[in-house]
Design a protein around this motif. Structure first.
Motif, PDB file in Angstrom:
ATOM      1  N   LYS A   1       5.750  -3.541  17.506  1.00  0.00           N
ATOM      2  CA  LYS A   1       6.257  -3.437  16.136  1.00  0.00           C
ATOM      3  C   LYS A   1       5.886  -4.669  15.280  1.00  0.00           C
ATOM      4  CE  LYS A   1      10.307  -0.871  17.668  1.00  0.00           C
ATOM      5  NZ  LYS A   1      10.786  -1.407  18.958  1.00  0.00           N
TER       6      LYS A   1
ATOM      7  N   ARG B   1      -7.744   1.786  14.400  1.00  0.00           N
ATOM      8  CA  ARG B   1      -6.334   1.408  14.567  1.00  0.00           C
ATOM      9  C   ARG B   1      -6.024   0.123  13.805  1.00  0.00           C
ATOM     10  NH1 ARG B   1      -5.037   1.864  20.914  1.00  0.00           N
ATOM     11  NH2 ARG B   1      -3.047   0.979  20.298  1.00  0.00           N
TER      12      ARG B   1
ATOM     13  N   LEU C   1       4.936  -4.963  12.284  1.00  0.00           N
ATOM     14  CA  LEU C   1       5.425  -4.953  10.903  1.00  0.00           C
ATOM     15  C   LEU C   1       6.824  -5.566  10.819  1.00  0.00           C
ATOM     16  CD1 LEU C   1       4.731  -3.944   8.009  1.00  0.00           C
ATOM     17  CD2 LEU C   1       6.074  -1.929   8.558  1.00  0.00           C
TER      18      LEU C   1
ATOM     19  N   GLY D   1      -5.843   0.903  10.176  1.00  0.00           N
ATOM     20  CA  GLY D   1      -4.561   1.566   9.909  1.00  0.00           C
ATOM     21  C   GLY D   1      -3.427   0.565   9.793  1.00  0.00           C
ATOM     22  N   LEU D   2      -3.479  -0.450  10.664  1.00  0.00           N
ATOM     23  CA  LEU D   2      -2.447  -1.495  10.640  1.00  0.00           C
ATOM     24  C   LEU D   2      -2.527  -2.293   9.338  1.00  0.00           C
ATOM     25  CD1 LEU D   2      -0.282  -2.383  12.631  1.00  0.00           C
ATOM     26  CD2 LEU D   2      -1.873  -4.066  13.533  1.00  0.00           C
ATOM     27  N   ASP D   3      -3.756  -2.597   8.929  1.00  0.00           N
ATOM     28  CA  ASP D   3      -3.979  -3.314   7.663  1.00  0.00           C
ATOM     29  C   ASP D   3      -3.351  -2.530   6.513  1.00  0.00           C
ATOM     30  OD1 ASP D   3      -5.860  -3.523   5.121  1.00  0.00           O
ATOM     31  OD2 ASP D   3      -6.027  -5.430   6.193  1.00  0.00           O
ATOM     32  N   GLU D   4      -3.614  -1.231   6.506  1.00  0.00           N
ATOM     33  CA  GLU D   4      -3.093  -0.367   5.442  1.00  0.00           C
ATOM     34  C   GLU D   4      -1.557  -0.347   5.472  1.00  0.00           C
ATOM     35  OE1 GLU D   4      -5.206   3.350   5.408  1.00  0.00           O
ATOM     36  OE2 GLU D   4      -3.723   4.210   4.057  1.00  0.00           O
ATOM     37  N   LYS D   5      -1.011  -0.248   6.677  1.00  0.00           N
ATOM     38  CA  LYS D   5       0.447  -0.194   6.831  1.00  0.00           C
ATOM     39  C   LYS D   5       1.091  -1.484   6.317  1.00  0.00           C
ATOM     40  CE  LYS D   5       3.808   1.000  10.378  1.00  0.00           C
ATOM     41  NZ  LYS D   5       3.996   1.252  11.808  1.00  0.00           N
ATOM     42  N   PHE D   6       0.505  -2.635   6.686  1.00  0.00           N
ATOM     43  CA  PHE D   6       1.027  -3.920   6.193  1.00  0.00           C
ATOM     44  C   PHE D   6       1.051  -3.921   4.665  1.00  0.00           C
ATOM     45  CE2 PHE D   6      -0.459  -6.516  10.157  1.00  0.00           C
ATOM     46  CZ  PHE D   6       0.757  -6.327  10.766  1.00  0.00           C
ATOM     47  N   ARG D   7      -0.039  -3.429   4.051  1.00  0.00           N
ATOM     48  CA  ARG D   7      -0.152  -3.469   2.589  1.00  0.00           C
ATOM     49  C   ARG D   7       0.834  -2.494   1.939  1.00  0.00           C
ATOM     50  NH1 ARG D   7      -4.220  -6.916   1.579  1.00  0.00           N
ATOM     51  NH2 ARG D   7      -5.726  -7.112   3.252  1.00  0.00           N
ATOM     52  N   VAL D   8       0.998  -1.308   2.561  1.00  0.00           N
ATOM     53  CA  VAL D   8       1.941  -0.326   2.018  1.00  0.00           C
ATOM     54  C   VAL D   8       3.358  -0.910   2.004  1.00  0.00           C
ATOM     55  CG1 VAL D   8       3.079   1.885   2.543  1.00  0.00           C
ATOM     56  CG2 VAL D   8       0.591   1.730   2.584  1.00  0.00           C
ATOM     57  N   TYR D   9       3.696  -1.666   3.065  1.00  0.00           N
ATOM     58  CA  TYR D   9       5.038  -2.256   3.142  1.00  0.00           C
ATOM     59  C   TYR D   9       5.097  -3.648   2.504  1.00  0.00           C
ATOM     60  CZ  TYR D   9       6.696   1.575   5.975  1.00  0.00           C
ATOM     61  OH  TYR D   9       7.073   2.822   6.408  1.00  0.00           O
TER      62      TYR D   9
END
Lengths: 82, 114
Positions: free
Chosen positions: B105, B57, B107, B60-68
């Motif tokens: 939330k 998890r 992000l 996944g959060l790390d990836e989400k931060f980078r994607v955004y």
């Protein structure tokens, strides 16, 4: 046999290490927007170290925060009615 | 017995901090909160923390931060997680699990300057 001074020094080192751990977890908590102050977080850590389930603890915290918000609203409403 | 007493004392502190109700000022309300909290902590159906799931998890959060495009937030989180892996051993996954459950939330709401 360790002297009194050594024992005191060990205790101080352990306390400093525990403070450092709480500091880092508090920073992570802020980054995740978990809305926990340092004191609450340190109690949560103690509860977890005593075998409390993290998910159960999270649901208790959410419930207590919700109750506190409702109480706060009631107080504000009763002040507004006066 | 000592374990139950310790849990009780810690729950007292938690209730007092989160609800601002005190055992002296509003004993009935305070006790109701404490009893319900203790019951919820002792009788639950949640499974034990799966450390692999927690770290997945967080990845996944790390990836989400980078994607955004929130690389700084991702780097800050990664740095703290590395620190924690070095400092604390036994309960890290459980504590991180708690923080993930309470996370709201990140992000949208987390700011690096905080």
């Amino acid at each position: 046999m360790p002297s009194e001074a050594n024992r005191k020094q060990d205790k101080e080192i352990m306390a400093a290490q525990a403070r450092q751990v709480i500091d880092v977890f508090h920073e992570i908590s802020t980054l995740l927007n978990a809305d926990l102050d340092r004191q609450t977080l340190s109690i949560c850590i103690s509860l977890i170290e005593n075998g409390v389930n993290p998910e159960a603890l999270a649901s208790v915290i959410k419930e207590l925060k919700k109750d506190a918000e409702e109480t706060q609203k009631e107080i504000l409403q009763s002040r507004g009615q006066r | 017995m000592a374990h139950i007493a310790k849990l009780g004392a810690l729950t007292d502190e938690l209730v007092a901090l989160l609800t601002s109700a005190s055992a002296d000022g509003e004993p009935a309300k305070f006790n109701a909160h404490k009893e319900s909290a203790l019951r919820a902590l002792r009788n639950h159906n949640y499974p034990r923390t799966n450390q692999f799931d927690v770290w997945n998890r967080l990845d996944g959060l790390d990836e989400k931060f980078r994607v955004y495009n929130e690389d700084q937030l991702a780097d800050a989180l990664k740095e703290r997680l590395q620190k924690i892996s070095r400092l604390e051993g036994k309960w890290s996954s459980e504590i991180l699990h708690l923080l993930l459950e309470l996370s709201d939330k990140p992000l949208a709401n987390s700011k690096l300057k905080d």
